[in-house]
Design an enzyme around this catalytic site. Structure first.
Site, PDB file in Angstrom:
ATOM      1  N   ALA A 141       0.815  -1.217   0.000  1.00  0.00           N
ATOM      2  CA  ALA A 141       0.000   0.000   0.000  1.00  0.00           C
ATOM      3  C   ALA A 141       0.851   1.270   0.000  1.00  0.00           C
ATOM      4  O   ALA A 141       0.333   2.355   0.233  1.00  0.00           O
ATOM      5  CB  ALA A 141      -0.916  -0.008   1.216  1.00  0.00           C
ATOM      6  N   HIS A 194       9.128  -5.692   2.265  1.00  0.00           N
ATOM      7  CA  HIS A 194       8.712  -5.141   0.959  1.00  0.00           C
ATOM      8  C   HIS A 194       9.828  -5.410  -0.036  1.00  0.00           C
ATOM      9  O   HIS A 194      10.377  -4.501  -0.653  1.00  0.00           O
ATOM     10  CB  HIS A 194       8.385  -3.649   1.075  1.00  0.00           C
ATOM     11  CG  HIS A 194       7.101  -3.394   1.819  1.00  0.00           C
ATOM     12  ND1 HIS A 194       5.889  -3.268   1.193  1.00  0.00           N
ATOM     13  CD2 HIS A 194       6.850  -3.276   3.142  1.00  0.00           C
ATOM     14  CE1 HIS A 194       4.929  -3.062   2.104  1.00  0.00           C
ATOM     15  NE2 HIS A 194       5.499  -3.071   3.287  1.00  0.00           N
ATOM     16  N   ARG A 226      12.309 -24.962  -3.908  1.00  0.00           N
ATOM     17  CA  ARG A 226      13.652 -24.916  -4.501  1.00  0.00           C
ATOM     18  C   ARG A 226      14.273 -23.528  -4.414  1.00  0.00           C
ATOM     19  O   ARG A 226      15.459 -23.372  -4.675  1.00  0.00           O
ATOM     20  CB  ARG A 226      13.614 -25.378  -5.960  1.00  0.00           C
ATOM     21  CG  ARG A 226      13.281 -26.851  -6.092  1.00  0.00           C
ATOM     22  CD  ARG A 226      13.604 -27.383  -7.480  1.00  0.00           C
ATOM     23  NE  ARG A 226      13.269 -28.799  -7.547  1.00  0.00           N
ATOM     24  CZ  ARG A 226      12.054 -29.265  -7.855  1.00  0.00           C
ATOM     25  NH1 ARG A 226      11.066 -28.431  -8.125  1.00  0.00           N
ATOM     26  NH2 ARG A 226      11.829 -30.563  -7.886  1.00  0.00           N
ATOM     27  N   HIS A 250      -3.988 -11.344   6.808  1.00  0.00           N
ATOM     28  CA  HIS A 250      -2.639 -11.158   6.236  1.00  0.00           C
ATOM     29  C   HIS A 250      -1.933 -12.488   6.022  1.00  0.00           C
ATOM     30  O   HIS A 250      -1.143 -12.631   5.087  1.00  0.00           O
ATOM     31  CB  HIS A 250      -1.792 -10.258   7.142  1.00  0.00           C
ATOM     32  CG  HIS A 250      -2.068  -8.790   6.967  1.00  0.00           C
ATOM     33  ND1 HIS A 250      -3.175  -8.181   7.490  1.00  0.00           N
ATOM     34  CD2 HIS A 250      -1.384  -7.826   6.310  1.00  0.00           C
ATOM     35  CE1 HIS A 250      -3.153  -6.897   7.163  1.00  0.00           C
ATOM     36  NE2 HIS A 250      -2.081  -6.654   6.445  1.00  0.00           N
ATOM     37  N   ASP A 274       0.445  -3.779  12.884  1.00  0.00           N
ATOM     38  CA  ASP A 274       0.445  -3.020  11.614  1.00  0.00           C
ATOM     39  C   ASP A 274      -0.866  -2.240  11.501  1.00  0.00           C
ATOM     40  O   ASP A 274      -1.377  -2.005  10.405  1.00  0.00           O
ATOM     41  CB  ASP A 274       0.650  -3.952  10.408  1.00  0.00           C
ATOM     42  CG  ASP A 274       1.101  -3.212   9.149  1.00  0.00           C
ATOM     43  OD1 ASP A 274       1.490  -2.034   9.254  1.00  0.00           O
ATOM     44  OD2 ASP A 274       1.049  -3.800   8.058  1.00  0.00           O
TER      45      ASP A 274
HETATM   46 ZN    ZN Z   1       4.356  -3.007   5.131  1.00  0.00          ZN
END
Ligand code: ZN
Length: 384
Positions: A141, A194, A226, A250, A274
Site C-alpha cells: 500500500a 517489501h 527450490r 494477512h 500493523d
Molecule cells: Zn508493510
C-alpha cells in the site's frame, strides 16, 4: 511505594501464582511470592485477585489508530499513544511509511519535542521507518511515487539518538547493504521487508547486519521449495526475529501455526498489529500516508484491493495467536513483551517483570481482556 498482589504473574518466562510485585518511583523493586518479597508495613496495596498480570505490550509496527495516521500527521504520536493503553500497549514504534523524507524529519521533531505537559500513555520508543527504500514490485500500500533507491545522504540523520529505532528496507536494492551497515553502527535495528530478495540475497543481508523480517510473508518473495526466498531465509535462520500480523487475513491461520513451529519456541517471533488509522473507529474511508483506504469490519484495503495495514488491536492479536497455534499463554506473551524488547536491545528495561525494569504492566482477565494498564507505575487505563 505500591504493592500489587494475589494475581497470576507472567514475567513472561516464569508463571507465578499468588504473586507480589513491589513498585517504587515507577520501577519494579521486586517480583515474586509473599514468601520471597517482603512488603514494608504501610505500603499501598492493589489487590489483583483473579487477574493475570504481564509486562505491558510492545508494538513494533503501528501506522496510526483512533483516526490518526502517523505518516500524514506525525504530531499525532502523542495523541494516539495516550489511547493505546486500552489495548494493553505500553510502548510502541510509530511507523512512518514511504513518503517524502520530510515526514520522517517531522516525526523525529515530534519525538524530540517530547510529550505535552501532563501527558500519560504508551511510550513511543522511536520510529519504525518502513521505506522509502523498498522494492517497487512489493510496494503493497506504499505510494510508488515516493519510493527511492538507497542513498547514504538520505539517512544522514537516522540514528537511535535521533529517534529512529527500526528501519525496513529491501536488501536486494543497489546500495542497500551499505545502509544496513551504517544504520546498525548507529544502533538502529534493520529489517528486510517489501522485498523480492531471494535466499542468497537474504543471507547477504543477514551477514551485513539485518536482524528482523517485517510482516513475514506479506509483501515479499514467496517461499518455494527450490527457492526459499526471503520468507524461507527468515524462518531458517535461528538468530533472525520476524514480525507477524495474526489477524487471519494477512496470513492464513495454518501458516501462523507453521511460523509458530519454526520461531515460537526459540523466541524469535514478534506479533505486530500493523494497525492503521481506523483501529478503534468505525468502518469507512481513511488515509494511510497519502493513499485512500477502504475499511470494513474485517480489513483495510486500497481501492486496488491491496491490504493497507490492519485494524487489529494488540490484545486481539494475542488472543488470535493462541487460538491459531494452541501455544501457551506464557509463550504467547513473550511475542509481545520480552522478544520485541530483546530485539531493540532494551530487554533489561522493558518487556519483562524483573527488579529494575520500568513498571509497565497489563492486567488481564483469564479471557485476556484488558482491564487495567500501568506505565512506569501509574495507572493510565482502567476499564469502566
Ligand atoms: Zn508493510
Amino acid at each position: 511505594m505500591l504493592c500489587i498482589r494475589h494475581m497470576t504473574l507472567y514475567t513472561p518466562e516464569e508463571r507465578i501464582d499468588d504473586a507480589v510485585i513491589l513498585i517504587d518511583y515507577g520501577r519494579i523493586l521486586a517480583a515474586g511470592t509473599s514468601s520471597t518479597v517482603g512488603v514494608p508495613t504501610g505500603t499501598e496495596v492493589l489487590d489483583a485477585r483473579g487477574l493475570v498480570v504481564a509486562p505491558g505490550f510492545i508494538d513494533l509496527q503501528i501506522n496510526g489508530a483512533f483516526g490518526d495516521d502517523f505518516t500524514q500527521a506525525p504530531e499525532a504520536i502523542w495523541h494516539v499513544g495516550a489511547q493505546l493503553p486500552r489495548h494493553g500497549v505500553t510502548a510502541f514504534l510509530p511507523t512512518i511509511i514511504t513518503s517524502p523524507l520530510t515526514q520522517v524529519a517531522r516525526a523525529q521533531e515530534a519525538l524530540a519535542a517530547g510529550a505535552p505537559s501532563g501527558w500519560q500513555g504508551s511510550k513511543p520508543l522511536g520510529l519504525h521507518c518502513e521505506g522509502p527504500f523498498l522494492n517497487p514490485q512489493k510496494k503493497g500500500a506504499h505510494n510508488p511515487n515516493h519510493l527511492r533507491l538507497p542513498q547514504v545522504e538520505d539517512i544522514r540523520h537516522w540514528s537511535v539518538d535521533n529517534h529512529v529505532r527500526l528501519v525496513t528496507l529491501a536488501p536486494e536494492l543497489p546500495g542497500a547493504l551499505e545502509l544496513v551497515r551504517i544504520l546498525v553502527d548507529r544502533g538502529v535495528v534493520v529489517s528486510a521487508g517489501h522485498s523480492m530478495a531471494n535466499y542468497a540475497e537474504a543471507q547477504a543481508a543477514f551477514a551485513a547486519g539485518v536482524r528482523y523480517g517485517t510482516h513475514l510473508f506479506n509483501a515479499m518473495s514467496p517461499l518455494e521449495h527450490r527457492e526459499p526466498g526471503l520468507p524461507g531465509a527468515l524462518l531458517a535462520a535461528p538468530a533472525i526475529t520476524v514480525g507477524l500480523i495474526p489477524d487471519g487475513i494477512h496470513v492464513h491461520p495454518a501458516v501462523v501455526a507453521l511460523v509458530w513451529a519454526a520461531k515460537g519456541a526459540i523466541r524469535r517471533l514478534t506479533v505486530v498489529t500493523d494497525a492503521m488509522a481506523a483501529l478503534g473507529t468505525a468502518p469507512g474511508r481513511y488515509q494511510l500516508s497519502d493513499q485512500e483506504v477502504i475499511v470494513t469490519e474485517e480489513s483495510a484495503r486500497l481501492v486496488s484491493g491491496s491490504l493497507a495495514g490492519s485494524i487489529l488491536s494488540m490484545d486481539e492479536a494475542l488472543r488470535r495467536l493462541i487460538a491459531y497455534t494452541g501455544c501457551s499463554l506464557e509463550a504467547a506473551l513473550a511475542t509481545v513483551t520480552a522478544t520485541p524488547a530483546d530485539l531493540l536491545g532494551i530487554g533489561q528495561e522493558r518487556g519483562r517483570i524483573r527488579a529494575g525494569a520500568s513498571a509497565d504492566l497489563v492486567f488481564l482477565t483469564p479471557e485476556l481482556e484488558v482491564v487495567r494498564t500501568m506505565v512506569a507505575g501509574t495507572i493510565v487505563y482502567e476499564k469502566d
